[in-house]
Motif scaffolding. Sequence first.
Motif, PDB file in Angstrom:
ATOM      1  N   PHE A  66       0.850  -1.193   0.000  1.00 26.39           N
ATOM      2  CA  PHE A  66       0.000   0.000   0.000  1.00 26.39           C
ATOM      3  C   PHE A  66       0.883   1.240   0.000  1.00 26.39           C
ATOM      4  CE2 PHE A  66      -2.020  -3.540   2.078  1.00 26.39           C
ATOM      5  CZ  PHE A  66      -3.259  -3.602   1.449  1.00 26.39           C
ATOM      6  N   SER A  67       0.609   2.143  -0.957  1.00 27.08           N
ATOM      7  CA  SER A  67       1.424   3.354  -1.105  1.00 27.08           C
ATOM      8  C   SER A  67       0.627   4.628  -0.883  1.00 27.08           C
ATOM      9  CB  SER A  67       2.057   3.386  -2.506  1.00 27.08           C
ATOM     10  OG  SER A  67       2.856   2.246  -2.727  1.00 27.08           O
ATOM     11  N   SER A  68      -0.641   4.489  -0.519  1.00 26.58           N
ATOM     12  CA  SER A  68      -1.469   5.667  -0.255  1.00 26.58           C
ATOM     13  C   SER A  68      -2.752   5.212   0.422  1.00 26.58           C
ATOM     14  CB  SER A  68      -1.797   6.417  -1.557  1.00 26.58           C
ATOM     15  OG  SER A  68      -2.570   5.594  -2.406  1.00 26.58           O
ATOM     16  N   GLY A  69      -3.522   6.168   0.895  1.00 22.35           N
ATOM     17  CA  GLY A  69      -4.835   5.860   1.455  1.00 22.35           C
ATOM     18  C   GLY A  69      -4.781   5.150   2.794  1.00 22.35           C
ATOM     19  N   ARG A  70      -5.822   4.391   3.099  1.00 17.87           N
ATOM     20  CA  ARG A  70      -5.986   3.741   4.395  1.00 17.87           C
ATOM     21  C   ARG A  70      -6.261   2.251   4.201  1.00 17.87           C
ATOM     22  NH1 ARG A  70     -10.406   8.396   5.737  1.00 17.87           N
ATOM     23  NH2 ARG A  70      -8.948  10.144   5.909  1.00 17.87           N
ATOM     24  N   PHE A  71      -5.787   1.448   5.115  1.00 12.88           N
ATOM     25  CA  PHE A  71      -6.096   0.018   5.065  1.00 12.88           C
ATOM     26  C   PHE A  71      -6.099  -0.556   6.477  1.00 12.88           C
ATOM     27  CE2 PHE A  71      -1.511   0.329   4.654  1.00 12.88           C
ATOM     28  CZ  PHE A  71      -1.007  -0.722   5.415  1.00 12.88           C
ATOM     29  N   TYR A  72      -6.822  -1.689   6.631  1.00 17.21           N
ATOM     30  CA  TYR A  72      -7.022  -2.297   7.948  1.00 17.21           C
ATOM     31  C   TYR A  72      -7.095  -3.810   7.787  1.00 17.21           C
ATOM     32  CZ  TYR A  72      -9.519  -3.684  12.232  1.00 17.21           C
ATOM     33  OH  TYR A  72      -9.889  -4.290  13.401  1.00 17.21           O
ATOM     34  N   PHE A  73      -6.493  -4.550   8.728  1.00 19.04           N
ATOM     35  CA  PHE A  73      -6.610  -6.006   8.744  1.00 19.04           C
ATOM     36  C   PHE A  73      -6.546  -6.489  10.191  1.00 19.04           C
ATOM     37  CE2 PHE A  73      -2.122  -4.999   8.471  1.00 19.04           C
ATOM     38  CZ  PHE A  73      -1.495  -5.917   9.310  1.00 19.04           C
ATOM     39  N   GLU A  74      -7.029  -7.706  10.432  1.00 17.58           N
ATOM     40  CA  GLU A  74      -7.077  -8.277  11.778  1.00 17.58           C
ATOM     41  C   GLU A  74      -6.340  -9.612  11.822  1.00 17.58           C
ATOM     42  OE1 GLU A  74     -11.395  -6.305  13.080  1.00 17.58           O
ATOM     43  OE2 GLU A  74     -11.212  -8.478  12.843  1.00 17.58           O
ATOM     44  N   VAL A  75      -5.688  -9.862  12.968  1.00 20.53           N
ATOM     45  CA  VAL A  75      -4.918 -11.096  13.150  1.00 20.53           C
ATOM     46  C   VAL A  75      -5.365 -11.776  14.439  1.00 20.53           C
ATOM     47  CG1 VAL A  75      -2.631 -12.121  13.357  1.00 20.53           C
ATOM     48  CG2 VAL A  75      -2.956 -10.078  11.934  1.00 20.53           C
ATOM     49  N   HIS A  76      -5.737 -13.044  14.324  1.00 17.87           N
ATOM     50  CA  HIS A  76      -6.163 -13.849  15.473  1.00 17.87           C
ATOM     51  C   HIS A  76      -4.916 -14.368  16.181  1.00 17.87           C
ATOM     52  CE1 HIS A  76      -8.464 -16.796  17.780  1.00 17.87           C
ATOM     53  NE2 HIS A  76      -9.548 -16.135  17.406  1.00 17.87           N
ATOM     54  N   ILE A  77      -4.769 -14.067  17.499  1.00 15.19           N
ATOM     55  CA  ILE A  77      -3.559 -14.434  18.241  1.00 15.19           C
ATOM     56  C   ILE A  77      -3.885 -15.308  19.463  1.00 15.19           C
ATOM     57  CG2 ILE A  77      -2.225 -12.444  17.519  1.00 15.19           C
ATOM     58  CD1 ILE A  77      -3.391 -11.697  20.673  1.00 15.19           C
ATOM     59  N   LYS A  78      -5.095 -15.885  19.485  1.00 14.20           N
ATOM     60  CA  LYS A  78      -5.526 -16.682  20.635  1.00 14.20           C
ATOM     61  C   LYS A  78      -4.561 -17.844  20.886  1.00 14.20           C
ATOM     62  CE  LYS A  78      -9.494 -19.290  22.384  1.00 14.20           C
ATOM     63  NZ  LYS A  78     -10.841 -19.834  22.062  1.00 14.20           N
ATOM     64  N   ASP A  79      -4.326 -18.143  22.187  1.00 14.17           N
ATOM     65  CA  ASP A  79      -3.494 -19.270  22.645  1.00 14.17           C
ATOM     66  C   ASP A  79      -2.013 -19.081  22.339  1.00 14.17           C
ATOM     67  OD1 ASP A  79      -5.802 -20.534  23.549  1.00 14.17           O
ATOM     68  OD2 ASP A  79      -6.107 -21.549  21.621  1.00 14.17           O
ATOM     69  N   LYS A  80      -1.596 -17.880  21.938  1.00  8.94           N
ATOM     70  CA  LYS A  80      -0.175 -17.665  21.678  1.00  8.94           C
ATOM     71  C   LYS A  80       0.436 -16.866  22.822  1.00  8.94           C
ATOM     72  CE  LYS A  80       1.665 -17.214  17.748  1.00  8.94           C
ATOM     73  NZ  LYS A  80       2.235 -18.572  17.758  1.00  8.94           N
ATOM     74  N   THR A  81       1.696 -17.196  23.125  1.00  8.79           N
ATOM     75  CA  THR A  81       2.407 -16.521  24.216  1.00  8.79           C
ATOM     76  C   THR A  81       3.420 -15.514  23.694  1.00  8.79           C
ATOM     77  OG1 THR A  81       4.036 -18.307  24.271  1.00  8.79           O
ATOM     78  CG2 THR A  81       2.137 -18.490  25.751  1.00  8.79           C
ATOM     79  N   ALA A  82       3.670 -15.534  22.382  1.00  3.44           N
ATOM     80  CA  ALA A  82       4.620 -14.578  21.789  1.00  3.44           C
ATOM     81  C   ALA A  82       4.256 -14.389  20.313  1.00  3.44           C
ATOM     82  CB  ALA A  82       6.047 -15.077  21.931  1.00  3.44           C
ATOM     83  N   TRP A  83       4.375 -13.187  19.841  1.00  4.60           N
ATOM     84  CA  TRP A  83       4.091 -12.868  18.433  1.00  4.60           C
ATOM     85  C   TRP A  83       4.532 -11.437  18.130  1.00  4.60           C
ATOM     86  CZ3 TRP A  83       1.073  -8.668  18.908  1.00  4.60           C
ATOM     87  CH2 TRP A  83       0.188  -8.590  19.991  1.00  4.60           C
ATOM     88  N   VAL A  84       4.641 -11.136  16.855  1.00  2.00           N
ATOM     89  CA  VAL A  84       4.926  -9.779  16.373  1.00  2.00           C
ATOM     90  C   VAL A  84       4.037  -9.546  15.153  1.00  2.00           C
ATOM     91  CG1 VAL A  84       6.665  -8.167  15.500  1.00  2.00           C
ATOM     92  CG2 VAL A  84       7.340  -9.977  17.095  1.00  2.00           C
ATOM     93  N   LEU A  85       3.440  -8.355  15.087  1.00  2.00           N
ATOM     94  CA  LEU A  85       2.647  -8.033  13.890  1.00  2.00           C
ATOM     95  C   LEU A  85       2.575  -6.520  13.724  1.00  2.00           C
ATOM     96  CD1 LEU A  85      -0.483  -7.038  14.839  1.00  2.00           C
ATOM     97  CD2 LEU A  85      -0.581  -9.440  15.474  1.00  2.00           C
ATOM     98  N   GLY A  86       2.367  -6.111  12.486  1.00  2.00           N
ATOM     99  CA  GLY A  86       2.304  -4.682  12.161  1.00  2.00           C
ATOM    100  C   GLY A  86       2.521  -4.475  10.679  1.00  2.00           C
ATOM    101  N   VAL A  87       3.291  -3.428  10.322  1.00  2.00           N
ATOM    102  CA  VAL A  87       3.607  -3.145   8.919  1.00  2.00           C
ATOM    103  C   VAL A  87       5.089  -2.814   8.806  1.00  2.00           C
ATOM    104  CG1 VAL A  87       1.298  -2.348   8.274  1.00  2.00           C
ATOM    105  CG2 VAL A  87       2.945  -0.711   9.211  1.00  2.00           C
ATOM    106  N   ALA A  88       5.618  -3.032   7.600  1.00  2.00           N
ATOM    107  CA  ALA A  88       7.029  -2.747   7.337  1.00  2.00           C
ATOM    108  C   ALA A  88       7.154  -2.182   5.933  1.00  2.00           C
ATOM    109  CB  ALA A  88       7.869  -4.020   7.481  1.00  2.00           C
ATOM    110  N   ARG A  89       8.167  -1.325   5.744  1.00  2.00           N
ATOM    111  CA  ARG A  89       8.381  -0.777   4.414  1.00  2.00           C
ATOM    112  C   ARG A  89       9.084  -1.800   3.528  1.00  2.00           C
ATOM    113  NH1 ARG A  89      12.597   3.705   6.629  1.00  2.00           N
ATOM    114  NH2 ARG A  89      14.490   2.421   6.752  1.00  2.00           N
TER     115      ARG A  89
END
Length: 550
Positions: free
Chosen positions: A419-442
């Motif tokens: 994505f290079s403009s505008g807005r966007f949204y997403f969801e990640v299910h993390i149930k039963d996890k003790t460690a994780w990383v999520l987000g966005v990167a260039r």
Amino acid sequence: MASATSWSEENLSCSICLDVFNSPVSTPCGHNFCKTCITRFWDGQVQYKCPVCNTLFQTRPDLQVNTFISEMVDQFRSSVRVKEQPCVEPAEVSCDVCTGTQLKAVKSCLVCFTSFCQTHLEPHQRVAGLKRHRLVEPMDRLEDRMCKKHDRLLELFCQTEHIICYWLAFFACVCLCCTVTDHKSHPVVPLKEEYEVKTAQLGKIESEVQQMIQERKRKIQEIKDTVEISKADADREIADGVQVFTALKRSIEKWQDEFNQTVKERLKSTEKQVEDLVKKLEQEIGDLTNRISEVKQLSHTEDHLHFLQTFRSLKDPPPTRDWTTVEVRPPSYVGTLRRALDQLEETLDMEMKKLRDDAELKRVQQYEVDVTLDPDTAHPHLILSEDGKQVHDGDVGKKLPDNPKRFTRYLFVLARQSFSSGRFYFEVHIKDKTAWVLGVARESINRKDVISLTPKNGSWTLFLDNDRLIFSDNPAVHLPLRAGLKKVGVFVDYDEGLVSFYDVEARVHIYSATGCTFSEPLYPILCPSLYDYEGKNSSPLIISPVNQTD
């Protein structure tokens, strides 16, 4: 008098020009000619004679206007010829010879510099000398089509002049004589050839202009669509506002009722206390009143024995309470309202935050995008589902082709979508996890070396580790970990430089990174973290669709 229609064109024609009379005059011998024709005829003669009967005149005769024939000619033209030929219409070339009603020209003569209707063209079709004149389709302003220097028709186009001075393109039109004088050695082409070239260019120009028009029409529609979207957003915002303020109003009314109830209960307690004390006092008063009656009755007894026996029982007074220390204080309401308002403020703050977060989450969920994971970027230990929606640690590295897009230091994977403009949204299910990383990167994030996951290095991520919820930055931002965190929503406004995270099921805002600078495409990024041999953290991260009822 005979009508003009009974006369033929031959009867009304000049014997010199063979055309219908134009200003007819009569000679002394009785023959009629156009005034111009007979005058030119005699100008070229030594002797003055009649062209018809050859009558010789000693002196040049004075010509007299033949009014009868003039009237007949006018009637003939208006009643016969006007009916046979169309009158000139706007934007059409008119006959230069017609003196009455202007008729439509059918040809223009480039020698006479005159345009003719069908009637006045007749001599050019019959007389040998006039037949040699060059006739063309009717043209207006014939003088502008002639070379000012050579008095010849402009029929060639000089390409050199046109290139040297484009704004003098008109002067690039030259006559044949110009090609051997001022325009000698210049490349010239017929006007028709250059016309065809320019016509083709006009087609291109028209196409370009049409494209510009379509672009502007699309822009108009885009702007109108923006208004419609803004109206929809405004309606949705008002609806959310009504919901929030209605909830706040209900909360205030609830606290008002509780406050009123508290005050009433205090008043009721005081009233009960007073009622009990009054009853006790009235009881003692009744007992004391009875004693007084007994005392008075005894005082009237003359039986000494009875008196003394009864007096003994009256010696000790009935048990009573010391009321000197008893008092009833009105209930104090000082601080009650303040405490109620403090509690209301605390509750409203919590309620407002909850409602605000809920409304905000609803808005950002409108920008949901379909995200699938890209196996070409996945670390060799990661296992992706066939639909690209799930990822977990496989514990064993796979032998994969060397790919510059693949992460080799961290258990990361990027989405296929950028994505290079505008807005966007997403969801990640993390149930039963003790460690994780999520987000966005260039797009240019380092995928091969050990790096610090910070916005400076091209990543905006939230991670969970050892019961700590942290936004990766320098310094790290530690966040309160809510119990039961099962699904995280990620929202990005590229143009505003905003990255936000939400607890989807609790509908609570977790954290927002503001003032971010994005200069290249952004990709959703996920890391399921290492597999725990005790069986923990083996569950996958799951990209899940938005459910507005969560």
